[in-house]
Design a protein around this motif. Structure first.
Motif, short mmCIF file in Angstrom:
data_model
loop_
_atom_site.label_atom_id
_atom_site.label_comp_id
_atom_site.label_asym_id
_atom_site.label_seq_id
_atom_site.Cartn_x
_atom_site.Cartn_y
_atom_site.Cartn_z
N LEU A 171 0.85 -1.19 0.00
CA LEU A 171 0.00 0.00 0.00
C LEU A 171 0.89 1.24 0.00
O LEU A 171 0.65 2.20 -0.72
CB LEU A 171 -0.92 -0.02 1.22
N ALA A 253 -11.07 0.87 6.82
CA ALA A 253 -11.49 2.02 6.01
C ALA A 253 -11.28 3.32 6.79
O ALA A 253 -10.88 4.33 6.22
CB ALA A 253 -12.96 1.87 5.61
N ILE A 256 -7.69 4.63 6.62
CA ILE A 256 -7.40 5.28 5.33
C ILE A 256 -8.12 6.63 5.26
O ILE A 256 -7.54 7.62 4.80
CB ILE A 256 -7.89 4.38 4.16
N ALA A 257 -9.38 6.65 5.75
CA ALA A 257 -10.14 7.90 5.68
C ALA A 257 -9.48 8.99 6.50
O ALA A 257 -9.64 10.18 6.22
CB ALA A 257 -11.57 7.66 6.18
N GLY A 259 -6.54 9.72 6.43
CA GLY A 259 -5.40 10.27 5.70
C GLY A 259 -4.09 9.59 6.04
O GLY A 259 -3.01 10.14 5.85
N ILE A 261 -1.52 6.37 5.39
CA ILE A 261 -1.16 5.22 4.57
C ILE A 261 -0.20 4.38 5.39
O ILE A 261 1.00 4.66 5.46
CB ILE A 261 -0.46 5.65 3.24
N GLU A 302 8.20 10.78 12.74
CA GLU A 302 7.09 10.40 11.87
C GLU A 302 6.31 9.23 12.48
O GLU A 302 5.08 9.23 12.53
CB GLU A 302 7.70 9.96 10.54
N GLU A 305 4.25 10.19 15.55
CA GLU A 305 3.06 10.95 15.17
C GLU A 305 1.99 10.02 14.57
O GLU A 305 0.82 10.06 14.95
CB GLU A 305 3.46 12.04 14.16
N ARG A 361 -11.79 -2.39 -0.12
CA ARG A 361 -11.62 -2.56 1.34
C ARG A 361 -12.92 -2.58 2.11
O ARG A 361 -13.08 -3.33 3.06
CB ARG A 361 -10.84 -1.37 1.89
N ASP A 390 -4.83 -3.17 1.23
CA ASP A 390 -5.13 -3.09 -0.19
C ASP A 390 -6.20 -4.08 -0.63
O ASP A 390 -6.33 -4.37 -1.81
CB ASP A 390 -3.88 -3.16 -1.06
#
Lengths: 500, 348
Positions: A171, A253, A256-257, A259, A261, A302, A305, A361, A390
């Motif tokens: 992904l 879902a 992913i929603a 934001g 990845i 990163e 966070e 998904r 994915d």
């Protein structure tokens, strides 16, 4: 000899191949040890990673140079004999299943890493190099090759190119397609061609994209230039439990929603965790109906966070328990269970059959519910591991080949999962390829016009249809026969063809 | 209504006369000389479906790229490969040209984001390849074959594209440095886990874009130094849309696609370098044969991107075995030579 042109309608007849003549030709090209033709030597090549399908080939050729590959291909073409390229033989779709009148062209001896360039961040390798060996060679430079199919210890890069292999990090990092710059290959005419180059694009049609995932049907790979990417400083994984598979699907879902990845986002259902836990002791929550493994990688800042954001989303989505790996050892332990799913299936059942559909998904929960109903219908158990990020499913159907009828029920079970994958807006294969295994299911996914177009693409590279025949793309005749058994919703899919 | 439009396309195609497929006419300058009667795609427009949680958008070919991008922006997503709009580009035109913007080296090209297409072939058949899922290896990858084929293999009707969330953090930095030092720095940084997504070197100034998690961008800014760039969106947009001063005027524009580590090429004027060194632009009347040869020697290829004398071809010539495959592919999708003749290569 004169060959009939490769046709979309009917399979080719290779009965006219003169075995003795072809073997004599090959013996002039290859040293004795590199040409196998005795029954006992051919036996190990009768199947790939999908052992349910077996066929002894006419011969096995083991060239150790590109020049020998060219010569073997020319000899086979002169004899009108099929050529089945084979890498490490770990494929799961019987893509390297031999042809009875054909030669298995093993690329296993072409296993040199030719060049690793730390500045350009590329490696030039021969097709028989193992996937993991590339990352091992690049590790001292702080780089690695991103696609990591679960067979990466054994599978070869040539096979990865043939199948467009993925893994658990697709992904974020992409498939083989996104990580290969150049493929050098031999055509059926014996020409050496290059798809792509050392730059980021090449002139003309994107034959590099076309060749990746082409299952040895367009050309034989002799060299690959792969991209190497910097190894992330750090990685951390969250293990989240859910008391309901639908909720787990919705959580995927939701991540992913938000934001995000994730570097990896995997799901296992209760039967799957129950199968692996006694075996690897990963510490999975055995009361959960499903667990998610959600990984973040990157710089330390990163990761910190992203992990806190992912954790918040999973909590909101109804996770009943959340654990974040506190050390590299714990991260690897969380993953060990997921990675051991296939061997664990082999441990609790004499045989298992791995499916590979992909669906949107948001329909994961729906698919799982349907699979549970199919378990009852076919009287077989199924454990489910998903590349949830994915939408790529790997249901493992458990069966015993020694019990009469179980293999047939398993195949029907698998075909129904694939059919449902198509109906839910997905595909019959996400990363394992069609090969011989899913060739009938291709008739579910594509109509006769698309299949004709695929055959035309093949003909553009391989006019006589010698490269891996009867794989990947079914003939219209085969689909008509298959359609006679499966009439969909009262509609006949190939109305223009006569039914036999 | 949609079916009517498809039938109109089919009627035109079945006349078997050369057609020039045209969306927003924003890239008429690109590729070989224009030939054939115009087939306007703009009536086949609109977003078919958009599922932010699936990271997929499907749109008809005539949809303005700007419209698609504003739909994504409303959900804080974007086309990370940044295909140029050059004014009024359509989705179909973007896919046919296969061009990508400043982030390409880091995130992938437009082709990498194409998940599926529906096309009409030269015999008026509607064919569907790929789909709306990230992983799909059923059948040959015809969707990506269509990307960058300049419409010569068929009329792209609908496209499904992968989209990505807009990164939370974003910063652009500038450094004064000569070309060779800039190339060395870009290749060194690309080998480190930095959120480096775009770069541009021109006239002794290297500009880079950092984009990703806020913490990662902040940490990279601190470790790399340099000077913060104001109006960064405008700067990167100027490259994407070629509205920056470098691209102004009528002088021929050459695009060199090279390995990022290729040393500075000898050229009449200073280049503009993007993609970490992998895309280099030149202006002026370079000797085409010499330039092409230098690009091939460096491991890449040269394209006469805009203007200049197209009689010698626009794209780098292909090796004969590959040209033969091209001809055969062309013939199988477009047996009567209807689509965009000569736009990609004079041979077809």
């Amino acid at each position: 000899m004169v060959q009939r042109e490769h046709s979309a309608e009917m399979a080719q007849d290779f009965a006219g191949v003169d075995r003795a003549l072809l073997l004599a030709d090959l013996a002039r090209i290859l040293p004795a040890a590199a040409l196998l033709s005795a029954d006992e030597d051919l036996k190990p090549y009768e199947c790939d990673g999908l052992s349910a399908y077996r066929q002894v080939p006419l011969a096995v050729a083991l060239p150790d140079s590109e020049a020998q590959v060219v010569a073997v291909i020319k000899a086979c073409r002169a004899a009108g004999a099929p050529i089945v390229a084979r890498g490490a033989g770990t494929g799961l779709s019987a893509g390297a299943l031999p042809h009875p009148q054909g030669v298995v062209l093993s690329l296993a001896k072409l296993k040199k890493i030719l060049h690793v360039d730390p500045v350009a961040r590329v490696a030039v390798v021969q097709p028989g190099v193992r996937n993991l060996a590339i990352s091992e060679a690049a590790a001292p430079l702080g780089l690695y090759y991103a696609p990591d199919p679960s067979s990466q210890i054994a599978c070869s890069i040539g096979g990865n190119v043939a199948e467009n292999s993925g893994g658990v990090h697709c992904l974020k990092y992409g498939l083989t397609l996104h990580n290969v710059l150049r493929v050098r290959a031999v055509t059926v005419a014996g020409d050496i061609v290059e798809f792509g180059n050392q730059a980021l694009d090449a002139p003309g049609y994107d034959l590099l994209a076309l060749s990746i995932g082409s299952e040895g049907m367009l050309a034989v790979v002799t060299e690959v230039t792969v991209k190497l990417v910097p190894k992330p400083e750090q990685a951390q994984v969250i293990m989240a439990s859910f008391d309901d598979v639908m909720k787990a699907g919705e959580a995927v879902a939701a991540v992913i929603a938000a934001g995000i990845i994730p570097a990896g986002l995997e799901m296992m259902d209760k039967p799957a965790t129950a199968a692996v836990e006694p075996y690897v002791k990963a510490g999975y929550d055995l009361n959960a109906e499903a667990i998610l493994l959600c990984e973040s990688d990157g710089t330390a800042e990163e990761v910190a966070e992203e992990i806190s954001r992912m954790k918040a989303v999973l909590e909101t989505s109804g996770a009943t328990e959340i654990r974040v790996s506190q050390s590299e050892a714990e991260r690897l332990r969380f993953w060990a269970g997921r990675k051991a799913a296939f061997p664990a299936a082999g441990r609790i059942s004499p045989d298992y059959y791995c499916m590979d559909g992909t669906i949107p998904r948001k329909r994961l929960g729906e698919m799982l519910t349907a699979i549970y109903a199919m378990e009852k219908k076919y009287r077989l158990r199924c454990i489910n591991v998903f590349h949830a990020g994915d939408g790529n499913l790997h249901p493992l159907i458990l069966y015993d080949a020694n019990v009469a009828g179980e293999l047939e029920r398993t195949e029907a079970f698998g075909a129904e999962i694939l059919k449902l994958s198509v109906d839910l807006g997905g595909t019959i294969t996400g990363e394992h390829g069609v090969g011989y295994e899913k060739i009938n299911s291709m008739c579910d996914q594509f109509g006769s016009d698309e299949l004709r177009a695929f055959h035309a693409v093949k003909r553009a590279f391989d006019p006589e249809g010698l490269l891996n025949p009867e794989k990947g793309v079914p003939t219209l005749h085969r689909c008509a026969e298959f359609g006679r058994m499966h009439v969909h919703g009262g509609q006949i899919k190939f109305p223009e063809l006569e039914r036999l | 209504m949609e079916e009517d439009q498809i039938n109109l396309f089919r009627t035109r195609i079945l006349e078997r006369k050369p057609l020039r497929i045209r969306g927003g006419s924003s890239k008429d300058f690109y590729g070989g000389p224009l030939a054939g009667d115009i087939l306007d795609t703009r009536a086949h427009a609109g977003i078919v479906s958009y599922e932010p949680t699936e990271l997929v958008i499907t749109a008809r070919c005539g949809t303005p790229l700007a419209e698609l991008e504003s739909a994504l922006a409303a959900r804080r997503q974007f086309l990370a490969c940044e295909p140029p709009r050059f004014g009024g580009a359509t989705v179909g035109g973007a896919v046919a040209a296969g061009l990508s913007g400043p982030r390409r080296a880091a995130v992938g090209s437009l082709r990498d984001f194409v998940l599926g297409v529906r096309i009409m072939d030269g015999e008026g058949r509607v064919l569907k390849f790929g789909g709306e899922v990230m992983k799909n290896v059923a059948g040959f990858d015809v969707s990506r074959l269509m990307t960058g084929a300049l419409g010569t293999l068929g009329l792209v009707l609908d496209v499904s594209l992968k989209v990505l969330p807009l990164p939370a953090g974003d910063a652009s930095l500038r450094f004064e440095m000569p070309q060779d030092k800039a190339l060395a720095a870009l290749n060194r940084w690309a080998g480190q886990p930095l959120p480096l997504v775009a770069s541009c070197w021109q006239d002794g100034v290297l500009t880079i874009r950092l984009s990703g998690a806020q913490a990662a961008v902040a940490a990279a800014c601190a470790s790399l130094g340099g000077e913060a760039l104001a109006a960064a969106d405008e700067f990167w947009n100027g490259l994407r849309e070629q509205s920056a001063a470098f691209f102004a005027g009528d002088a021929p524009l050459w695009r060199l696609s090279l390995p990022s580590v290729a040393p500075p090429l000898e050229s009449p004027g200073d280049p503009l370098i993007e993609w970490g060194g992998a895309q280099r632009w030149l202006r002026g009347d370079a000797d085409a044969a010499q330039l092409r040869q230098a690009a091939v020697a460096a491991g890449g290829h040269a394209t006469l991107f805009r203007g200049g004398d197209k009689t010698g071809g626009v794209f780098a010539p292909l090796q004969p075995a590959l040209m033969e495959v091209h001809r055969r592919l062309k013939h199988s999708f477009d047996p009567y030579g209807v689509f965009n003749p000569g736009r990609l290569y004079p041979e077809f």
